[in-house]
Design a protein around this motif. Structure first.
Motif, PDB file in Angstrom:
ATOM      1  N   ARG A 167      23.312  67.122  17.199  1.00 21.78           N
ATOM      2  CA  ARG A 167      23.134  65.355  16.746  1.00 21.78           C
ATOM      3  C   ARG A 167      24.342  64.342  16.171  1.00 21.78           C
ATOM      4  O   ARG A 167      25.194  63.876  15.896  1.00 21.78           O
ATOM      5  CB  ARG A 167      21.425  65.221  16.685  1.00 21.78           C
ATOM      6  CG  ARG A 167      21.227  63.800  16.036  1.00 21.78           C
ATOM      7  CD  ARG A 167      19.908  63.873  15.831  1.00 21.78           C
ATOM      8  NE  ARG A 167      19.929  62.188  15.317  1.00 21.78           N
ATOM      9  CZ  ARG A 167      19.073  62.049  15.139  1.00 21.78           C
ATOM     10  NH1 ARG A 167      17.125  62.294  15.297  1.00 21.78           N
ATOM     11  NH2 ARG A 167      18.660  60.418  15.377  1.00 21.78           N
ATOM     12  N   ARG A 214      27.214  64.048  17.960  1.00 29.02           N
ATOM     13  CA  ARG A 214      26.878  62.585  19.027  1.00 29.02           C
ATOM     14  C   ARG A 214      27.226  61.184  17.683  1.00 29.02           C
ATOM     15  O   ARG A 214      28.052  60.668  18.037  1.00 29.02           O
ATOM     16  CB  ARG A 214      25.883  62.532  19.193  1.00 29.02           C
ATOM     17  CG  ARG A 214      25.712  63.779  20.617  1.00 29.02           C
ATOM     18  CD  ARG A 214      26.848  63.507  22.170  1.00 29.02           C
ATOM     19  NE  ARG A 214      26.899  63.918  22.750  1.00 29.02           N
ATOM     20  CZ  ARG A 214      27.859  64.721  23.945  1.00 29.02           C
ATOM     21  NH1 ARG A 214      28.714  63.846  23.587  1.00 29.02           N
ATOM     22  NH2 ARG A 214      27.624  65.548  25.375  1.00 29.02           N
ATOM     23  N   ASP A 238      32.074  62.533  22.178  1.00 29.59           N
ATOM     24  CA  ASP A 238      32.227  61.938  23.431  1.00 29.59           C
ATOM     25  C   ASP A 238      32.582  63.037  24.117  1.00 29.59           C
ATOM     26  O   ASP A 238      32.307  63.277  25.728  1.00 29.59           O
ATOM     27  CB  ASP A 238      32.367  60.716  23.793  1.00 29.59           C
ATOM     28  CG  ASP A 238      34.107  60.512  24.058  1.00 29.59           C
ATOM     29  OD1 ASP A 238      34.301  61.975  23.986  1.00 29.59           O
ATOM     30  OD2 ASP A 238      34.207  59.169  24.308  1.00 29.59           O
ATOM     31  N   GLY A 282      21.742  64.484  22.045  1.00 30.85           N
ATOM     32  CA  GLY A 282      22.598  65.068  23.196  1.00 30.85           C
ATOM     33  C   GLY A 282      23.703  66.220  24.030  1.00 30.85           C
ATOM     34  O   GLY A 282      24.909  66.098  24.228  1.00 30.85           O
ATOM     35  N   ALA A 319      20.263  60.794  20.310  1.00 31.25           N
ATOM     36  CA  ALA A 319      21.439  60.997  20.595  1.00 31.25           C
ATOM     37  C   ALA A 319      22.227  60.669  22.270  1.00 31.25           C
ATOM     38  O   ALA A 319      23.098  60.494  23.395  1.00 31.25           O
ATOM     39  CB  ALA A 319      22.617  62.080  21.068  1.00 31.25           C
TER      40      ALA A 319
END
Length: 143
Positions: free
Chosen positions: A71, A74, A79, A100, A130
């Motif tokens: 987390r 993200r 990305d 994420g 995320a």
């Protein structure tokens, strides 16, 4: 290294070997790093632009520090691929996605149908996280 069993990305999988967080600081060409439970993922924040893969190790189902690491990464704008490795179990999958994590390489292969059911379990969620899903309260009270 375990094989990636589930991946929720359209780009090519990263096969570069992951180095430790400590070793990453000394290497200028590393594009993959492995975060262990005792590591501080925030050490990677100044280098997110050169990373393509961050493996987050879950050595035991009772150790949830990897959720926080994913987390943090993200929320800082990473990305690239975040891959859960180690003792990844069915009951962890949906929570990992919410934090994420978008690729999964469990030590022991998971049952495909059970895993899909876990990923699909909750259509509505309460917290913003995320994975990009809108929390249910925001659907009721749009801005």
């Amino acid at each position: 290294m375990s094989e990636v069993q589930f991946r929720f990305r359209d780009d090519d999988p990263v096969s570069d070997p992951a180095v430790t967080v400590d070793a990453f600081a000394e290497q200028t060409n590393a594009t993959a790093v492995r975060v262990e439970p005792g590591d501080d993922a925030r050490e990677l924040l100044p280098h997110l632009d050169r990373l393509r893969l961050i493996e987050v190790n879950f050595p035991a189902f009772t150790d949830g520090r990897g959720y926080s690491s994913a987390r943090v990464l993200r929320e800082a704008g990473f990305d690239g691929e975040i891959r859960a490795v180690g003792e990844v179990t069915i009951d962890m999958l949906s929570h990992m996605r919410r934090c994420g994590i978008d690729a999964f390489a469990p030590e022991k292969a998971l049952n495909e149908a059970d895993a899909q059911a876990a990923f699909d379990r909750w259509a509505d969620v309460y917290q913003a996280t995320a994975d990009g899903r809108q929390p249910i309260w925001a659907k009721r009270h749009p801005a």
